[in-house]
Design a protein around this motif. Structure first.
Motif, short mmCIF file in Angstrom:
data_model
loop_
_atom_site.label_atom_id
_atom_site.label_comp_id
_atom_site.label_asym_id
_atom_site.label_seq_id
_atom_site.Cartn_x
_atom_site.Cartn_y
_atom_site.Cartn_z
N THR A 102 -51.84 -11.48 -78.41
CA THR A 102 -51.99 -12.92 -78.68
C THR A 102 -53.10 -13.22 -79.70
O THR A 102 -53.13 -14.32 -80.26
CB THR A 102 -52.29 -13.68 -77.39
OG1 THR A 102 -53.52 -13.21 -76.83
CG2 THR A 102 -51.17 -13.47 -76.36
N ARG A 103 -54.01 -12.24 -79.95
CA ARG A 103 -55.10 -12.50 -80.89
C ARG A 103 -55.72 -11.18 -81.31
O ARG A 103 -55.84 -10.26 -80.51
CB ARG A 103 -56.16 -13.38 -80.25
CG ARG A 103 -57.32 -13.79 -81.16
CD ARG A 103 -58.20 -14.83 -80.47
NE ARG A 103 -59.32 -15.23 -81.30
CZ ARG A 103 -60.55 -14.67 -81.24
NH1 ARG A 103 -60.79 -13.69 -80.35
NH2 ARG A 103 -61.51 -15.07 -82.03
N ILE A 104 -56.10 -11.10 -82.58
CA ILE A 104 -56.85 -9.96 -83.11
C ILE A 104 -58.10 -10.52 -83.79
O ILE A 104 -58.01 -11.43 -84.63
CB ILE A 104 -56.01 -9.14 -84.11
CG1 ILE A 104 -54.76 -8.56 -83.42
CG2 ILE A 104 -56.85 -8.00 -84.71
CD1 ILE A 104 -53.84 -7.82 -84.37
N ALA A 105 -59.25 -9.97 -83.41
CA ALA A 105 -60.51 -10.45 -83.96
C ALA A 105 -61.43 -9.25 -84.17
O ALA A 105 -61.11 -8.11 -83.80
CB ALA A 105 -61.16 -11.48 -83.03
N SER A 152 -63.34 -12.49 -91.69
CA SER A 152 -62.22 -13.11 -90.99
C SER A 152 -61.06 -12.11 -90.98
O SER A 152 -60.98 -11.22 -91.83
CB SER A 152 -61.79 -14.41 -91.67
OG SER A 152 -61.30 -14.15 -92.98
N THR A 212 -56.75 -11.42 -90.38
CA THR A 212 -55.34 -11.80 -90.20
C THR A 212 -54.54 -10.51 -90.00
O THR A 212 -55.03 -9.42 -90.27
CB THR A 212 -54.80 -12.58 -91.41
OG1 THR A 212 -54.94 -11.78 -92.59
CG2 THR A 212 -55.54 -13.89 -91.58
N SER A 213 -53.31 -10.68 -89.52
CA SER A 213 -52.47 -9.50 -89.27
C SER A 213 -51.04 -9.78 -89.68
O SER A 213 -50.61 -10.93 -89.74
CB SER A 213 -52.53 -9.09 -87.79
OG SER A 213 -51.88 -10.07 -86.97
N ALA A 229 -50.06 -12.66 -84.97
CA ALA A 229 -50.07 -12.87 -83.51
C ALA A 229 -49.59 -14.30 -83.20
O ALA A 229 -49.85 -15.22 -83.98
CB ALA A 229 -51.47 -12.65 -82.97
N PRO A 230 -48.86 -14.47 -82.09
CA PRO A 230 -48.55 -13.45 -81.07
C PRO A 230 -47.29 -12.65 -81.43
O PRO A 230 -46.36 -13.19 -82.01
CB PRO A 230 -48.31 -14.30 -79.82
CG PRO A 230 -47.78 -15.59 -80.34
CD PRO A 230 -48.45 -15.82 -81.65
N VAL A 232 -58.91 -7.19 -79.27
CA VAL A 232 -57.49 -7.53 -79.20
C VAL A 232 -57.20 -8.15 -77.84
O VAL A 232 -57.56 -7.58 -76.80
CB VAL A 232 -56.61 -6.27 -79.41
CG1 VAL A 232 -55.14 -6.66 -79.40
CG2 VAL A 232 -56.96 -5.59 -80.73
N THR A 233 -56.59 -9.33 -77.84
CA THR A 233 -56.20 -9.99 -76.60
C THR A 233 -54.78 -9.57 -76.25
O THR A 233 -53.84 -9.78 -77.05
CB THR A 233 -56.27 -11.52 -76.72
OG1 THR A 233 -57.60 -11.88 -77.13
CG2 THR A 233 -55.96 -12.19 -75.40
N VAL A 286 -58.97 -9.11 -72.84
CA VAL A 286 -59.53 -8.87 -74.17
C VAL A 286 -60.12 -7.48 -74.15
O VAL A 286 -61.03 -7.19 -73.37
CB VAL A 286 -60.59 -9.93 -74.53
CG1 VAL A 286 -61.18 -9.63 -75.91
CG2 VAL A 286 -59.99 -11.33 -74.49
#
Length: 205
Positions: free
Chosen positions: A117-120, A127, A129-130, A134-135, A169-170, A179
């Motif tokens: 659901t999220r990549i940080a 910053s 992005t992928s 996501a998701p 990564v969530t 997470v």
């Protein structure tokens, strides 16, 4: 002669018989009696067997039922997901010049499908992005290649010499949402440091 006494029955007269109850029936004798006894014993045996069967059926139906063990819950997503660093890749054509990209492989070993659901990442000067964005979901016993693009937003807050950088990564499956921090290894740390030096060499961020 005076007075009255009991009247004597006259000659040829008799009193009526008035028995208190029914007279018992005569029991058969001889061969008929033996057949009667055998039949009576057979009937008694059959009735006794029916009573035993009925009692056994009742006991079986009302016996305590064994407790079923609880179903094993699915694993936590962080227990079945692995992310492996692959290599640097060209950034998308619309990415800023201060961006750099690399590929990772996300695999799910078992259990239900896992959704990212999220990549940080932990650095405030970058910053993330992928692609895919996501998701996105990955099924068990399968792997997915992901392209991570980082953009330098502030060189002063970027890690020029990253030691063991990681991705946050969530993950979500039917068991939980977690997470998890994935350390991608020394090759990733070196490539990240090289890319940051190029992006910030002219302080163009």
């Amino acid at each position: 002669m005076s007075g009255a006494g009991p009247v004597e029955p006259g000659e040829g007269t008799h009193a009526w018989e008035t028995p208190d109850g029914p007279r018992p029936s005569a029991r058969p004798r001889g061969p008929l009696a033996r057949r009667y006894d055998r039949h009576r014993r057979a009937v008694h045996s059959a009735l006794a067997a029916l009573v035993v069967l009925a009692g056994g059926g009742y006991l079986y139906a009302t016996r305590p039922q064994p407790e079923r063990p609880p179903a094993t819950p699915p694993p936590y997503p962080s227990q079945v997901v692995d992310i492996t660093y692959l290599e640097p890749v060209p950034s998308p054509g619309n990415a800023p010049t201060s961006s750099f990209s690399f590929a990772v492989l996300l695999s799910v070993e078992s259990g239900p499908s896992v959704t990212v659901t999220r990549i940080a990442q932990p650095y405030p000067g970058l910053s993330v992005t992928s692609a895919p964005a996501a998701p996105f979901q990955t099924k068990a016993d399968s792997a997915r290649k992901i392209t991570i693009t980082m953009r330098v937003t502030e060189c002063g807050k970027a890690p020029w010499n990253a030691g063991l950088p990681f991705l946050d990564v969530t993950l979500r499956n039917t068991r939980a949402i977690q997470v998890h921090s994935f350390i991608l290894g020394q090759r990733y740390a070196q490539h990240l440091s090289d890319a940051l030096q190029v992006a910030c060499s002219n302080d163009s961020a």
